[in-house]
Scaffold this active site. Structure first.
Site, PDB file in Angstrom:
ATOM      1  N   ASP A 211      -2.672   6.156  -3.925  1.00  0.00           N
ATOM      2  CA  ASP A 211      -1.525   5.464  -3.327  1.00  0.00           C
ATOM      3  C   ASP A 211      -1.167   4.291  -4.255  1.00  0.00           C
ATOM      4  OD1 ASP A 211      -3.620   3.730  -2.623  1.00  0.00           O
ATOM      5  OD2 ASP A 211      -2.724   3.208  -0.706  1.00  0.00           O
TER       6      ASP A 211
ATOM      7  N   ASP B  13      -1.545   1.174  -4.425  1.00  0.00           N
ATOM      8  CA  ASP B  13      -2.515   0.128  -4.778  1.00  0.00           C
ATOM      9  C   ASP B  13      -3.910   0.713  -5.022  1.00  0.00           C
ATOM     10  OD1 ASP B  13      -2.823   0.593  -1.981  1.00  0.00           O
ATOM     11  OD2 ASP B  13      -3.853  -1.325  -1.768  1.00  0.00           O
TER      12      ASP B  13
ATOM     13  N   SER C 204       0.825  -1.203   0.000  1.00  0.00           N
ATOM     14  CA  SER C 204       0.000   0.000   0.000  1.00  0.00           C
ATOM     15  C   SER C 204       0.864   1.259   0.000  1.00  0.00           C
ATOM     16  CB  SER C 204      -0.962  -0.053   1.194  1.00  0.00           C
ATOM     17  OG  SER C 204      -1.914   0.970   1.102  1.00  0.00           O
TER      18      SER C 204
ATOM     19  N   ASP D 299      -6.345   2.203  -3.465  1.00  0.00           N
ATOM     20  CA  ASP D 299      -7.582   2.138  -2.677  1.00  0.00           C
ATOM     21  C   ASP D 299      -7.821   3.461  -1.958  1.00  0.00           C
ATOM     22  OD1 ASP D 299      -5.513   1.771  -0.880  1.00  0.00           O
ATOM     23  OD2 ASP D 299      -6.355  -0.030   0.045  1.00  0.00           O
TER      24      ASP D 299
HETATM   25 MG    MG Z   1      -3.568   1.425  -0.186  1.00  0.00          MG
END
Ligand code: MG
Length: 459
Positions: free
Chosen positions: A244, A246, A102, A248
């Site tokens: 970010d 990834d 992340s 999310d």
């Molecule tokens: Mg993330």
């Protein structure tokens, strides 16, 4: 922060993270794959990863562990975390694994585990998985019990279609927005570009080469997004979005180049959703650390506002339970149940663009119209084993505040609040405070930092 507590490896109910080449070894990853395959009693597992250079090493080890337990694997390649969670549901798989640390810096990587509905394992499920991991009692299939790896190359198309299905695409297209985009060279690049182009936006990309070489520290905060702030203003874009690695979480920069902060991503999305007549009055779910901006917005719309413990799964399960209309986390995690009970940066982009399109107002105007608060966050070293004792000591000390102890300690006064909780991912105590004025928020942070220190020192 990697060496606080003596080890950089964190194994917890929220997954496993460590530094590649040090703690995150192939041996460990194979065992985690074996544990998850055993937990699922074999079955079909969707696996996606972010762009990190270490992703391939991690993936091969996890695949080996999963395959040895008789799992079949659907490899969807380099994708955003919400793309993986949607594919778990779409393919009716038994579970999923996301390989991504992340917002952690590039030397880290991590595994996160998902169940068949595409939601993170909850605390009890995470405990079950850890019990299997520590027992070492893994399913091991003979040669004729081993299954195959199937590759699916276009998971992003499914994700984008799902998000477009909740938007007024022709309305947004008619405005021909210009959007600056910073994906930190992460897994959000493909899916963000596809969505924005489908919405008729002219995209001005910065840090959108998906090679996993992060051009700045990935946490999408004010310090790390200075390039995007400047770029948005220089290019004359209508808005700037940052994801970010990834994707999310989403942060927003206004057309003036002002960083609006992650907290306002969810606030803008919630404000828009609750402005629609058919949505008003329906519940909103946020976590304990999320700004009161959302609370005020919900109250004005006649909606119940429910706070849960921090952790995406807690918000997701509560949203489903109460049929929430929107929810998420103040760190830029927007969750719209029409797409999925999970944080999704491109859901946030779509809702905010539609808000601008329908209201015919600029991003800075929409932000200025929100309730105004100042929020400050800090963290101090605190061994995980001592956090309960610290919280217990502080609980009795607060005068005139409503205390909530579902997740650490949250103290609410009419005009301010502070939340103290032990991190799940680092041996630190997080302190988050919010007040109408910055000075008051700073005073709260200072006071409770001192109180935590005193409690740790036995005072
Ligand atoms: Mg993330």
């Amino acid at each position: 922060m990697s060496d606080i507590g003596g080890s950089d490896l964190m194994i917890s109910i929220s997954g496993v993270r460590g530094i590649v080449g040090r703690s995150l070894t192939p041996e460990l990853l194979v065992r985690l794959g074996e544990a998850f395959g055993t937990y699922l009693r074999s079955g079909r597992v969707v696996v996606g990863r972010d762009t990190r250079v270490s992703g391939e090493m991690v993936k091969c080890a996890v695949f080996s562990g999963l395959l040895s337990t008789g799992c079949s694997i659907v490899d969807i390649g380099i994708v955003a975390t919400p793309t993986t969670t949607l594919m778990i549901e779409a393919l009716k798989a038994d579970g999923g694994v996301v390989i991504s640390a992340s917002h952690n810096p590039v030397e880290w990587n991590a595994l996160k585990f998902f169940r068949s509905d595409g939601v993170y394992l909850n605390a009890a499920e995470g405990e079950d998985l850890l019990r299997i991991y520590y027992s070492g009692d893994f399913l091991r299939k003979p040669w004729d019990g081993l299954k195959a790896i199937e590759c699916v190359s276009d998971a992003e198309a499914h994700h984008v279609d799902r998000v477009l299905s909740i938007l007024d695409v022709s309305l947004i297209r008619s405005r021909k927005f210009s959007v600056a985009l910073d994906c930190c060279n992460g897994a959000g690049v493909g899916v963000s570009l596809r969505l924005l182009r489908a919405l008729g936006c002219a995209v001005e990309p910065i840090h959108c080469t998906p090679d996993g070489l992060f051009p700045h520290t990935p946490e999408p905060n004010f310090i790390n997004l200075q390039d995007l702030c400047r770029f948005t203003r220089e290019r004359g874009a209508d808005i700037g979005f940052a994801t970010d690695p990834d994707a999310d979480r989403i942060a927003v920069v206004s057309e003036t180049g002002e960083f609006l902060g992650e907290e306002l991503s969810l606030a803008l999305a919630a404000q828009y959703v609750l402005s629609r007549a058919e949505k008003r009055g329906r519940p909103v779910v946020i976590n304990m650390s999320t700004s009161r901006v959302c609370e005020d917005i919900a109250r004005k719309a006649g909606s119940e506002l429910i706070r849960t413990a921090v952790g995406e799964v807690n918000v997701a399960e509560k949203m489903e339970e109460v049929s929430a209309v929107i929810g998420g986390e103040g760190n830029g995690g927007v969750m719209d149940p029409r797409v999925h009970y999970g944080r999704d940066a491109i859901v946030g982009m779509g809702l905010i663009l539609e808000f601008m399109a329908r209201s015919r107002r600029r991003c800075s105007q929409l932000a200025a119209a929100l309730p105004q608060y100042a929020m400050l966050k800090t963290k101090i070293e605190c061994p995980a084993a001592r956090s309960r004792e610290v919280i217990r000591k502080l609980k009795g000390a607060a005068k005139g505040a409503r205390a909530t102890t579902d997740d650490g300690l949250r103290l609410d006064w009419d005009d301010r609040w502070v939340h103290l909780r032990a991190s799940n991912t680092e041996p630190v105590m997080r302190i988050i405070a919010e007040a109408r004025a910055r000075e008051a928020a700073q005073a709260l942070v200072d006071e409770y930092t001192a109180r935590v220190r005193a409690a740790l020192n036995g005072a």
